[in-house]
Each structure stands twice: as structure tokens, then as C-alpha cells.
Design a protein around this motif. Structure first.
Motif, PDB file in Angstrom:
ATOM      1  N   ASP A 208       0.833  -1.209   0.000  1.00  0.00           N
ATOM      2  CA  ASP A 208       0.000   0.000   0.000  1.00  0.00           C
ATOM      3  C   ASP A 208       0.864   1.255   0.000  1.00  0.00           C
ATOM      4  N   VAL A 209       1.936   1.220   0.804  1.00  0.00           N
ATOM      5  CA  VAL A 209       2.833   2.377   0.892  1.00  0.00           C
ATOM      6  C   VAL A 209       3.551   2.586  -0.433  1.00  0.00           C
ATOM      7  N   LYS A 210       3.928   1.500  -1.092  1.00  0.00           N
ATOM      8  CA  LYS A 210       4.676   1.606  -2.341  1.00  0.00           C
ATOM      9  C   LYS A 210       3.866   2.251  -3.459  1.00  0.00           C
ATOM     10  N   ASP A 211       2.547   2.235  -3.333  1.00  0.00           N
ATOM     11  CA  ASP A 211       1.701   2.852  -4.340  1.00  0.00           C
ATOM     12  C   ASP A 211       1.482   4.341  -4.111  1.00  0.00           C
ATOM     13  N   SER A 212       1.980   4.867  -2.993  1.00  0.00           N
ATOM     14  CA  SER A 212       1.720   6.262  -2.659  1.00  0.00           C
ATOM     15  C   SER A 212       2.659   7.199  -3.398  1.00  0.00           C
ATOM     16  N   SER A 213       2.218   8.445  -3.573  1.00  0.00           N
ATOM     17  CA  SER A 213       3.043   9.454  -4.231  1.00  0.00           C
ATOM     18  C   SER A 213       4.268   9.794  -3.393  1.00  0.00           C
ATOM     19  N   GLU A 214       4.120   9.731  -2.066  1.00  0.00           N
ATOM     20  CA  GLU A 214       5.256  10.018  -1.172  1.00  0.00           C
ATOM     21  C   GLU A 214       6.354   8.979  -1.361  1.00  0.00           C
ATOM     22  N   HIS A 215       5.959   7.718  -1.497  1.00  0.00           N
ATOM     23  CA  HIS A 215       6.931   6.647  -1.694  1.00  0.00           C
ATOM     24  C   HIS A 215       7.686   6.847  -3.016  1.00  0.00           C
ATOM     25  N   LYS A 216       6.951   7.223  -4.060  1.00  0.00           N
ATOM     26  CA  LYS A 216       7.578   7.424  -5.362  1.00  0.00           C
ATOM     27  C   LYS A 216       8.530   8.617  -5.337  1.00  0.00           C
ATOM     28  N   ALA A 217       8.178   9.640  -4.560  1.00  0.00           N
ATOM     29  CA  ALA A 217       9.077  10.794  -4.429  1.00  0.00           C
ATOM     30  C   ALA A 217      10.356  10.395  -3.702  1.00  0.00           C
ATOM     31  N   LYS A 218      10.221   9.541  -2.690  1.00  0.00           N
ATOM     32  CA  LYS A 218      11.394   9.086  -1.948  1.00  0.00           C
ATOM     33  C   LYS A 218      12.281   8.201  -2.825  1.00  0.00           C
ATOM     34  N   GLN A 219      11.665   7.439  -3.734  1.00  0.00           N
ATOM     35  CA  GLN A 219      12.449   6.610  -4.647  1.00  0.00           C
ATOM     36  C   GLN A 219      13.384   7.461  -5.498  1.00  0.00           C
ATOM     37  N   ALA A 220      12.891   8.634  -5.905  1.00  0.00           N
ATOM     38  CA  ALA A 220      13.718   9.540  -6.703  1.00  0.00           C
ATOM     39  C   ALA A 220      14.892  10.073  -5.899  1.00  0.00           C
ATOM     40  N   GLU A 221      14.704  10.182  -4.591  1.00  0.00           N
ATOM     41  CA  GLU A 221      15.793  10.650  -3.729  1.00  0.00           C
ATOM     42  C   GLU A 221      16.739   9.517  -3.355  1.00  0.00           C
ATOM     43  N   ALA A 222      16.237   8.282  -3.394  1.00  0.00           N
ATOM     44  CA  ALA A 222      17.064   7.134  -3.009  1.00  0.00           C
ATOM     45  C   ALA A 222      18.123   6.815  -4.052  1.00  0.00           C
TER      46      ALA A 222
END
Length: 243
Positions: A208-222
Motif C-alpha cells: 500500500d505504501v509503495k503505491d503512494s506518491s510520497e513513496h515514489k518521491a522518496k524513490q527519486a531521492e534514493a
């Protein structure tokens, strides 16, 4: 004569590497250095500490030699049916430890241990690219904080394994982030910085968390790319996130 030419070529390659690392002057190629054992087949090394230290009696002394060794391709092969390339050296541990304490090195004080950054070597089977990786390590080691103190430790992967093994190596070392430059990044003049702490957190997130926009934004920072000239600033971004 042929062995001599090969030796000169190896020394030239070593000079390229130490120049790229910013160590020319601290590392000196000295033809007079000779190791006492006959099994060496390539470059030999002698490590000396030349800085003066005041001992308990108030005398100014120098630690001198703390390590030595070299290349000995033929030694292990004496006991096996196939040749085994090898390089090694011995360290005077007590003397080196005393020297590190004398200069108050963070290496012997875990409370002051600096964060680690690992520079990977995607083209580790092509020797001509190693000076570039070494230059990245040198730039990171020269990074300073606002008080002019070292900001981090930097390590270059020196094995022959692929990307996944290098990432596992960085994880085992407890690195905060890894620096990646393959052929496409080299052509673009960039490097990729991978935040290993944030990456591990994202990997552990629920579906559920992986589908969130916040998670996707963090992926770009990771994992993000920066121009090679901005390598240190990019790593600072990661360090600031976890300070």
C-alpha cells in the motif's frame, strides 16, 4: 630486458593511479626499495610514518616503517598445480595503533567514526577506468564540514565482482551511500548516488505504501544522478538526510 620493460610499464600504471588519487608526493616510486625475500615477482611496498611525535619523555621521535610487502605471483603456486596471482603485506599492528592514537585518529575511536561512502567500479575489468574511480574517492576524502574537519570516509571497491556483489559489499561495510558510474554515466559526465539507508527503508515498505506518491518521491531521492563535478554536493545531500 623484457622483464625490466614490464616492470617499468607497471610502475607507470601505478603512477597514474596515485596521481588520480591525489597521493603523488605521499607515495614515492623508489627503485632502491628492496624486500629481503626472493619470492616477490612485481612491485614491492614499504610504508613509513614520517610525522614527528613527542613521546612520554618529551622526546621528538618518528614511528618509521609500519608495513611492507608486494606482489608474489609465484609463491602460492609452489604448493598448487596452477599459478595463483597474489599481493600482500604485513603490518606492525602495535606501532601503527600507537601512531593512530598519537594523532587522535577517529579510526581508533568508534564514537567519532565518520559515515562511509563506497565508490563502485562498474568497469573493474578495464584498468584504464580505475584512475577515474580513484579520483572520485580522493575528492570525497577531501570533503570538509563547516568547521574544516573531514566529513566522511570513502572506500573504492577493488574486487572483480558485478553490480549486485558490490552493493552487498557496501551494505556489509555499513555504507550510507554508494557512488555508481558505468559506461553510460561516463559518457554523460555524471555519476549515480544510491542512498542505501533510504533504499532499504523503501524496500521494506508495504504494498500500500509503495503505491503512494510520497513513496515514489522518496524513490527519486534514493537514487539520483548528478554531474561528476557535483559528486561531493550530491553525497552531502544524502549525509544531511541521515545526520
Amino acid at each position: 630486458a623484457e622483464n625490466g620493460q614490464v616492470g617499468i610499464a607497471e610502475l607507470e600504471q601505478i603512477r597514474e593511479l596515485i596521481t588520480a588519487a591525489g597521493y603523488l608526493g605521499r607515495i614515492i616510486i623508489d627503485p632502491s626499495v628492496v624486500r629481503g625475500l626472493e619470492y616477490y615477482t612485481g612491485p614491492v611496498y614499504e610504508v613509513e610514518l614520517t610525522f614527528p611525535v613527542t613521546n612520554d619523555d618529551g622526546q621528538v621521535v618518528r614511528f618509521g616503517s609500519v608495513a611492507g610487502g608486494g606482489r608474489y605471483d609465484g609463491l602460492v603456486g609452489r604448493f598448487r598445480p596452477e599459478p595463483v596471482p597474489a599481493t600482500g603485506f604485513s603490518i606492525g599492528v602495535s606501532r601503527l595503533f600507537s601512531a593512530l592514537k598519537a594523532v587522535k585518529s577517529p579510526i581508533v575511536d568508534s564514537r567519532n567514526e565518520l559515515p562511509l561512502v563506497v565508490v563502485t567500479a562498474m568497469d573493474n575489468k578495464s584498468p584504464e577506468f580505475m584512475p577515474g574511480y580513484q579520483a572520485m574517492v580522493s575528492a570525497l576524502r577531501q570533503a570538509k564540514d563547516a568547521d574544516g574537519k573531514p566529513l566522511l570516509r570513502a572506500d573504492l571497491y577493488l574486487g572483480a565482482s558485478g553490480f549486485n556483489a558490490q552493493m552487498k559489499y557496501a551494505d556489509r561495510r555499513g555504507a550510507v551511500c554508494a557512488v555508481i558510474q558505468g559506461s553510460s554515466e561516463r559518457e554523460a559526465g555524471t555519476v549515480v548516488i544510491k542512498d542505501l539507508i533510504l533504499g532499504a527503508e523503501l524496500a521494506a515498505a508495504s504494498r500500500d505504501v509503495k503505491d503512494s506518491s510520497e513513496h515514489k518521491a522518496k524513490q527519486a531521492e534514493a537514487q539520483f544522478a548528478v554531474p561528476l563535478a557535483e559528486l561531493v554536493e550530491g553525497v552531502k545531500r544524502v549525509l544531511a538526510r541521515h545526520s
